[in-house]
Enzyme design. Structure first.
Site, short mmCIF file in Angstrom:
data_model
loop_
_atom_site.label_atom_id
_atom_site.label_comp_id
_atom_site.label_asym_id
_atom_site.label_seq_id
_atom_site.Cartn_x
_atom_site.Cartn_y
_atom_site.Cartn_z
N HIS A 1 37.97 39.10 42.79
CA HIS A 1 38.00 38.79 41.35
C HIS A 1 38.19 40.02 40.49
CE1 HIS A 1 35.58 34.91 42.46
NE2 HIS A 1 36.85 34.83 42.79
N CYS B 1 46.65 46.44 31.03
CA CYS B 1 47.49 46.02 29.92
C CYS B 1 48.28 44.80 30.37
CB CYS B 1 48.43 47.15 29.51
SG CYS B 1 49.66 46.58 28.28
N CYS C 1 52.45 45.92 29.89
CA CYS C 1 53.11 46.90 30.76
C CYS C 1 52.41 47.04 32.11
CB CYS C 1 53.23 48.26 30.08
SG CYS C 1 51.67 49.17 29.95
N GLY D 1 24.74 36.45 49.97
CA GLY D 1 24.45 36.26 48.56
C GLY D 1 25.47 35.43 47.81
N SER E 1 26.46 31.28 47.02
CA SER E 1 26.16 29.87 47.21
C SER E 1 27.43 29.10 47.61
CB SER E 1 25.58 29.28 45.93
OG SER E 1 26.48 29.45 44.85
N LEU F 1 17.84 39.39 50.51
CA LEU F 1 18.83 40.25 51.15
C LEU F 1 18.33 41.69 51.23
CD1 LEU F 1 20.46 37.68 50.20
CD2 LEU F 1 22.45 39.18 50.09
ZN LIG Z 1 50.82 48.52 27.89
#
Ligand SMILES: [Zn+2]
Length: 282
Positions: free
Chosen positions: A118, A126, A129, A217, A219, A261
């Protein structure tokens, strides 16, 4: 429970472990897990990509909240669980680490080659660009643009989004890309966005080559993580879970440890280092 931990120690000693970690690994570092039993339920609605790019006021408020949230997450330090995972990697027993967390704490503990499903809050992208810059620079620019901003966060979410009264957000100035003027966004996957395909493929490749998939850790509520457990189960790769509370991966797991943990992982790392079993009290 103690028997399950001992069995897990045996699995780890055989090597070929791929770790899949979630928010529960970082709660001991002061980052709340809003899905887990130790975290309060998230109050605000998570930012979506569509809202971020399409609503100027929502984006302004988001940046004010995220700027505050960063003061908490940017100061977070790895805990004993992160250090234990890094130790197991150094011992050659962990071959890969996939994380759903955006806090960078695996690497801060010394782990390398981490697949950040993630993204990472410490990077700013940006949207025009594509240039990546550091969060420290962004924070300095936001401070300079908002010298009188004094919002106080009432809660921090694990995605770095703080909660505060909208009244504290009036007049917050957002800054844009220095190179092209494009919109800047934390380099993390929002709700409504898909995980970049190269990260998914790297993760599936790691899982496919694993002897054990070790979930730490998480779920496994969201499919972005659960799909790796499903893949492992389909391939006949054994699955172990260490988590506080119930997970959605239990039907697929040969070992499930519902314990802190911060106790279980250092214990496993010490056993792996010494090469002999030790007693654990949970
Ligand atoms: Zn940029």
């Amino acid at each position: 429970m103690v028997g399950q931990v001992a069995e897990l120690g045996g699995w780890i000693a055989e090597g070929g472990v791929v770790v899949l970690s979630g928010a529960g690994l970082s709660t001991d570092s002061g980052i709340p897990d809003y899905r887990g039993p130790s975290g309060s339920a998230r109050r605000g609605t998570p930012m979506t990509y569509q809202t971020f790019t399409g609503d100027d006021v929502a984006r302004q408020r988001y940046w004010a909240r995220s700027h505050l949230g960063w003061r908490n997450i940017g100061d977070a330090r790895p805990n004993d669980g992160h250090r234990a995972v890094a130790d197991l990697q150094r011992l050659g027993l962990v071959d890969g680490i996939i994380t759903q967390n955006v806090d960078g704490l695996h690497q801060a503990a010394g782990a390398h080659g981490v697949v950040e499903l993630h993204g990472n809050l410490a990077r700013i992208a940006c949207l025009h660009c594509g240039e990546l810059t550091g969060r420290t620079e962004m924070a300095a620019r936001l401070d300079a643009a908002n010298p009188a901003f004094a919002g106080v966060a009432t809660a921090i979410n694990p995605d770095g989004d703080a909660e505060l009264d909208d009244a504290g957000l009036d007049g917050f100035r957002v800054v844009d890309c220095l190179g092209c003027g494009g919109l800047l966004k934390p380099d993390v996957v929002y709700f409504g966005e898909t995980v970049p395909i190269d990260r998914v493929e790297r993760s599936f490749a790691l899982v496919g080559s694993a002897r054990t998939l070790l979930v730490l850790g998480s779920s496994l509520t969201v499919m972005s993580g659960r799909r790796f457990v499903l893949r492992a189960a389909k391939l006949g790769i054994r699955v172990a879970i260490v988590n506080r509370g119930v997970t959605r991966g239990e039907p697929y797991a040969g070992i499930v440890v519902d314990a802190p943990l911060g106790i279980v992982l250092p214990h496993l790392a010490r056993e792996a280092t010494s090469g002999s079993p030790e007693k654990i009290r949970i």
